[in-house]
Design a protein around this motif. Sequence first.
Motif, PDB file in Angstrom:
ATOM      1  N   TRP A  84      32.370  11.888 -11.635  1.00 30.20           N
ATOM      2  CA  TRP A  84      33.488  11.834 -12.589  1.00 30.20           C
ATOM      3  C   TRP A  84      32.997  11.309 -13.938  1.00 30.20           C
ATOM      4  O   TRP A  84      32.128  10.441 -14.010  1.00 30.20           O
ATOM      5  CB  TRP A  84      34.582  10.909 -12.081  1.00 30.20           C
ATOM      6  CG  TRP A  84      35.339  11.436 -10.916  1.00 30.20           C
ATOM      7  CD1 TRP A  84      35.055  11.250  -9.588  1.00 30.20           C
ATOM      8  CD2 TRP A  84      36.523  12.234 -10.954  1.00 30.20           C
ATOM      9  NE1 TRP A  84      35.985  11.891  -8.818  1.00 30.20           N
ATOM     10  CE2 TRP A  84      36.905  12.497  -9.622  1.00 30.20           C
ATOM     11  CE3 TRP A  84      37.301  12.761 -11.995  1.00 30.20           C
ATOM     12  CZ2 TRP A  84      38.026  13.258  -9.301  1.00 30.20           C
ATOM     13  CZ3 TRP A  84      38.423  13.510 -11.670  1.00 30.20           C
ATOM     14  CH2 TRP A  84      38.778  13.757 -10.344  1.00 30.20           C
ATOM     15  N   GLY A  85      33.607  11.822 -14.989  1.00 26.21           N
ATOM     16  CA  GLY A  85      33.388  11.258 -16.302  1.00 26.21           C
ATOM     17  C   GLY A  85      34.292  10.062 -16.532  1.00 26.21           C
ATOM     18  O   GLY A  85      35.124   9.725 -15.686  1.00 26.21           O
ATOM     19  N   GLN A  86      34.141   9.443 -17.698  1.00 24.34           N
ATOM     20  CA  GLN A  86      34.902   8.227 -17.998  1.00 24.34           C
ATOM     21  C   GLN A  86      36.279   8.528 -18.563  1.00 24.34           C
ATOM     22  O   GLN A  86      37.133   7.637 -18.631  1.00 24.34           O
ATOM     23  CB  GLN A  86      34.114   7.355 -18.993  1.00 24.34           C
ATOM     24  CG  GLN A  86      34.246   7.758 -20.463  1.00 24.34           C
ATOM     25  CD  GLN A  86      33.494   9.031 -20.812  1.00 24.34           C
ATOM     26  OE1 GLN A  86      32.739   9.572 -20.011  1.00 24.34           O
ATOM     27  NE2 GLN A  86      33.708   9.511 -22.041  1.00 24.34           N
TER      28      GLN A  86
ATOM     29  N   CYS B  11      32.322  18.420 -21.844  1.00 22.94           N
ATOM     30  CA  CYS B  11      31.814  17.481 -20.838  1.00 22.94           C
ATOM     31  C   CYS B  11      30.394  17.896 -20.491  1.00 22.94           C
ATOM     32  O   CYS B  11      30.178  18.987 -19.949  1.00 22.94           O
ATOM     33  CB  CYS B  11      32.696  17.484 -19.604  1.00 22.94           C
ATOM     34  SG  CYS B  11      32.000  16.560 -18.215  1.00 22.94           S
ATOM     35  N   ALA B  12      29.450  17.033 -20.812  1.00 22.72           N
ATOM     36  CA  ALA B  12      28.043  17.330 -20.565  1.00 22.72           C
ATOM     37  C   ALA B  12      27.513  16.486 -19.421  1.00 22.72           C
ATOM     38  O   ALA B  12      27.701  15.257 -19.403  1.00 22.72           O
ATOM     39  CB  ALA B  12      27.234  17.061 -21.825  1.00 22.72           C
ATOM     40  N   ALA B  13      26.845  17.136 -18.491  1.00 25.35           N
ATOM     41  CA  ALA B  13      26.225  16.445 -17.364  1.00 25.35           C
ATOM     42  C   ALA B  13      24.758  16.189 -17.681  1.00 25.35           C
ATOM     43  O   ALA B  13      24.075  17.056 -18.224  1.00 25.35           O
ATOM     44  CB  ALA B  13      26.355  17.274 -16.104  1.00 25.35           C
TER      45      ALA B  13
ATOM     46  N   GLN C 254      25.326  11.581 -14.853  1.00 23.95           N
ATOM     47  CA  GLN C 254      26.433  11.123 -15.691  1.00 23.95           C
ATOM     48  C   GLN C 254      27.155  12.320 -16.295  1.00 23.95           C
ATOM     49  O   GLN C 254      26.532  13.334 -16.636  1.00 23.95           O
ATOM     50  CB  GLN C 254      25.925  10.234 -16.823  1.00 23.95           C
ATOM     51  CG  GLN C 254      25.473   8.850 -16.374  1.00 23.95           C
ATOM     52  CD  GLN C 254      25.131   7.956 -17.557  1.00 23.95           C
ATOM     53  OE1 GLN C 254      24.581   8.405 -18.556  1.00 23.95           O
ATOM     54  NE2 GLN C 254      25.471   6.692 -17.455  1.00 23.95           N
ATOM     55  N   LEU C 255      28.475  12.171 -16.443  1.00 22.15           N
ATOM     56  CA  LEU C 255      29.291  13.144 -17.162  1.00 22.15           C
ATOM     57  C   LEU C 255      29.874  12.433 -18.369  1.00 22.15           C
ATOM     58  O   LEU C 255      30.479  11.374 -18.225  1.00 22.15           O
ATOM     59  CB  LEU C 255      30.420  13.682 -16.289  1.00 22.15           C
ATOM     60  CG  LEU C 255      30.038  14.412 -15.006  1.00 22.15           C
ATOM     61  CD1 LEU C 255      31.294  14.851 -14.253  1.00 22.15           C
ATOM     62  CD2 LEU C 255      29.151  15.601 -15.304  1.00 22.15           C
ATOM     63  N   VAL C 256      29.696  13.024 -19.538  1.00 23.37           N
ATOM     64  CA  VAL C 256      30.205  12.415 -20.762  1.00 23.37           C
ATOM     65  C   VAL C 256      31.141  13.402 -21.447  1.00 23.37           C
ATOM     66  O   VAL C 256      30.718  14.491 -21.855  1.00 23.37           O
ATOM     67  CB  VAL C 256      29.063  12.023 -21.711  1.00 23.37           C
ATOM     68  CG1 VAL C 256      29.633  11.429 -23.000  1.00 23.37           C
ATOM     69  CG2 VAL C 256      28.126  11.020 -21.028  1.00 23.37           C
TER      70      VAL C 256
ATOM     71  N   LYS D 142      23.344  24.408 -20.401  1.00 22.43           N
ATOM     72  CA  LYS D 142      23.524  23.070 -20.970  1.00 22.43           C
ATOM     73  C   LYS D 142      24.222  22.129 -20.004  1.00 22.43           C
ATOM     74  O   LYS D 142      24.509  20.982 -20.375  1.00 22.43           O
ATOM     75  CB  LYS D 142      24.343  23.162 -22.256  1.00 22.43           C
ATOM     76  CG  LYS D 142      23.685  23.974 -23.362  1.00 22.43           C
ATOM     77  CD  LYS D 142      24.568  24.013 -24.602  1.00 22.43           C
ATOM     78  CE  LYS D 142      23.908  24.809 -25.725  1.00 22.43           C
ATOM     79  NZ  LYS D 142      24.773  24.878 -26.928  1.00 22.43           N
ATOM     80  N   ASN D 143      24.515  22.593 -18.797  1.00 19.30           N
ATOM     81  CA  ASN D 143      25.254  21.771 -17.819  1.00 19.30           C
ATOM     82  C   ASN D 143      26.519  21.197 -18.448  1.00 19.30           C
ATOM     83  O   ASN D 143      26.838  20.013 -18.285  1.00 19.30           O
ATOM     84  CB  ASN D 143      24.365  20.650 -17.271  1.00 19.30           C
ATOM     85  CG  ASN D 143      23.274  21.153 -16.364  1.00 19.30           C
ATOM     86  OD1 ASN D 143      23.413  22.180 -15.694  1.00 19.30           O
ATOM     87  ND2 ASN D 143      22.156  20.450 -16.330  1.00 19.30           N
ATOM     88  N   THR D 144      27.237  22.045 -19.151  1.00 19.14           N
ATOM     89  CA  THR D 144      28.403  21.600 -19.906  1.00 19.14           C
ATOM     90  C   THR D 144      29.614  22.461 -19.561  1.00 19.14           C
ATOM     91  O   THR D 144      29.491  23.680 -19.397  1.00 19.14           O
ATOM     92  CB  THR D 144      28.122  21.669 -21.420  1.00 19.14           C
ATOM     93  OG1 THR D 144      27.032  20.794 -21.731  1.00 19.14           O
ATOM     94  CG2 THR D 144      29.346  21.239 -22.218  1.00 19.14           C
TER      95      THR D 144
END
Length: 121
Positions: A111-113, A22-24, A3-5, A75-77
Amino acid sequence: QVQLVESGGGLVQAGGSLRLSCAASGNIFGINTMSWYRQAPGKQRESVAVITSRGSTSYADSVKGRFAISRDNTKNTVYLKMNSLKPEDTAVYYCNANVMVYAGSRYVEVWGQGTLVTVSS
């Protein structure tokens, strides 16, 4: 599942600044390119900025010199710092990442939302 937020969108006056994040999360072995796209009302989604796993960046001409993309691999961000914002920057901003779920697997595009950025004149 990956998820990407996204976060950090909002309302800002022209000339102001915002920083998107955007954090994965989920099953992630590695992330290749991370990108920001945007879609304004009635327009097609367009690429805004891209950053590779090694930190190389590229930008749309419309945002060069105003926006800066960066990432924290621990942080995968991925981040997008937006300065000198203009009303024409108003759009929903989407995060995109090419993610390797486990060692040797193919990269999957995620993709994120989306997060809304509104720039008032």
